[in-house]
Design a protein around this motif. Structure first.
Motif, PDB file in Angstrom:
ATOM      1  N   VAL A 147      48.022  48.945  61.592  1.00 26.43           N
ATOM      2  CA  VAL A 147      48.488  49.044  62.982  1.00 26.43           C
ATOM      3  C   VAL A 147      49.928  48.555  63.086  1.00 26.43           C
ATOM      4  O   VAL A 147      50.776  49.206  63.711  1.00 26.43           O
ATOM      5  N   ILE A 148      50.239  47.429  62.469  1.00 30.18           N
ATOM      6  CA  ILE A 148      51.605  46.900  62.498  1.00 30.18           C
ATOM      7  C   ILE A 148      52.574  47.879  61.855  1.00 30.18           C
ATOM      8  O   ILE A 148      53.658  48.139  62.392  1.00 30.18           O
ATOM      9  N   LEU A 187      52.292  51.123  61.622  1.00 40.39           N
ATOM     10  CA  LEU A 187      52.447  52.277  62.510  1.00 40.39           C
ATOM     11  C   LEU A 187      53.322  51.953  63.718  1.00 40.39           C
ATOM     12  O   LEU A 187      54.155  52.765  64.120  1.00 40.39           O
ATOM     13  N   ILE A 188      53.144  50.770  64.294  1.00 38.01           N
ATOM     14  CA  ILE A 188      53.985  50.367  65.433  1.00 38.01           C
ATOM     15  C   ILE A 188      55.437  50.282  64.990  1.00 38.01           C
ATOM     16  O   ILE A 188      56.341  50.812  65.649  1.00 38.01           O
ATOM     17  N   GLU A 189      55.678  49.611  63.869  1.00 37.79           N
ATOM     18  CA  GLU A 189      57.049  49.454  63.388  1.00 37.79           C
ATOM     19  C   GLU A 189      57.689  50.788  63.024  1.00 37.79           C
ATOM     20  O   GLU A 189      58.902  50.958  63.161  1.00 37.79           O
ATOM     21  N   ALA A 190      56.887  51.752  62.600  1.00 40.61           N
ATOM     22  CA  ALA A 190      57.405  53.080  62.254  1.00 40.61           C
ATOM     23  C   ALA A 190      57.568  53.976  63.482  1.00 40.61           C
ATOM     24  O   ALA A 190      58.032  55.111  63.374  1.00 40.61           O
ATOM     25  N   GLY A 191      57.190  53.480  64.662  1.00 37.01           N
ATOM     26  CA  GLY A 191      57.318  54.279  65.882  1.00 37.01           C
ATOM     27  C   GLY A 191      56.233  55.323  66.044  1.00 37.01           C
ATOM     28  O   GLY A 191      56.386  56.274  66.799  1.00 37.01           O
ATOM     29  N   SER A 240      48.000  42.072  78.169  1.00 33.94           N
ATOM     30  CA  SER A 240      47.132  42.787  77.238  1.00 33.94           C
ATOM     31  C   SER A 240      46.317  41.785  76.442  1.00 33.94           C
ATOM     32  O   SER A 240      46.768  40.663  76.190  1.00 33.94           O
ATOM     33  N   SER A 241      45.145  42.191  76.034  1.00 36.62           N
ATOM     34  CA  SER A 241      44.335  41.353  75.154  1.00 36.62           C
ATOM     35  C   SER A 241      44.640  41.640  73.683  1.00 36.62           C
ATOM     36  O   SER A 241      44.141  40.958  72.803  1.00 36.62           O
ATOM     37  N   SER A 242      45.473  42.623  73.424  1.00 36.22           N
ATOM     38  CA  SER A 242      45.812  42.977  72.048  1.00 36.22           C
ATOM     39  C   SER A 242      46.835  42.014  71.470  1.00 36.22           C
ATOM     40  O   SER A 242      47.852  41.725  72.091  1.00 36.22           O
ATOM     41  N   LYS A 243      46.588  41.554  70.258  1.00 37.53           N
ATOM     42  CA  LYS A 243      47.577  40.686  69.624  1.00 37.53           C
ATOM     43  C   LYS A 243      48.796  41.480  69.169  1.00 37.53           C
ATOM     44  O   LYS A 243      49.799  40.912  68.768  1.00 37.53           O
ATOM     45  N   ASN A 244      48.736  42.795  69.277  1.00 33.43           N
ATOM     46  CA  ASN A 244      49.864  43.652  68.908  1.00 33.43           C
ATOM     47  C   ASN A 244      50.716  44.065  70.099  1.00 33.43           C
ATOM     48  O   ASN A 244      51.707  44.769  69.934  1.00 33.43           O
TER      49      ASN A 244
END
Length: 83
Positions: free
Chosen positions: A19-20, A22-26, A52-56
């Motif tokens: 997940v991290i 993918l987020i960093e890659a946009g 948000s409850s997401s740690k991301n």
């Protein structure tokens, strides 16, 4: 499933890493209607916050550029700073 209890932590860690990445890659994007709504609310002079409850969530939110979104979609907004 054999060893499910012992493997769950490894699976969760791998999922979090993916997940991290993918987020960093946009690869995760916010819904365009949500971004238009935020811009309209800011233009109306209403302060905006996110929860948000997401740690991301923090990482994801830092990747969102309202000024870039507005420019790409022809949205004129006085409330957005141009970087």
């Amino acid at each position: 499933m054999p060893d499910a209890e012992t493997r769950v932590e490894a699976y969760a860690e791998r999922k979090q890493t993916m997940v991290i990445e993918l987020i960093e890659a946009g690869e995760f994007t916010a819904y365009p209607d949500a971004l238009r709504f935020i811009i309209a609310v800011k233009d109306a002079g209403i302060r905006v916050a996110a929860a948000s409850s997401s740690k991301n969530a923090g990482l994801f939110l830092r990747k969102i550029r309202l000024d870039t979104f507005a420019a790409e979609h022809g949205i004129t907004s006085e409330s957005l700073r141009r970087a």
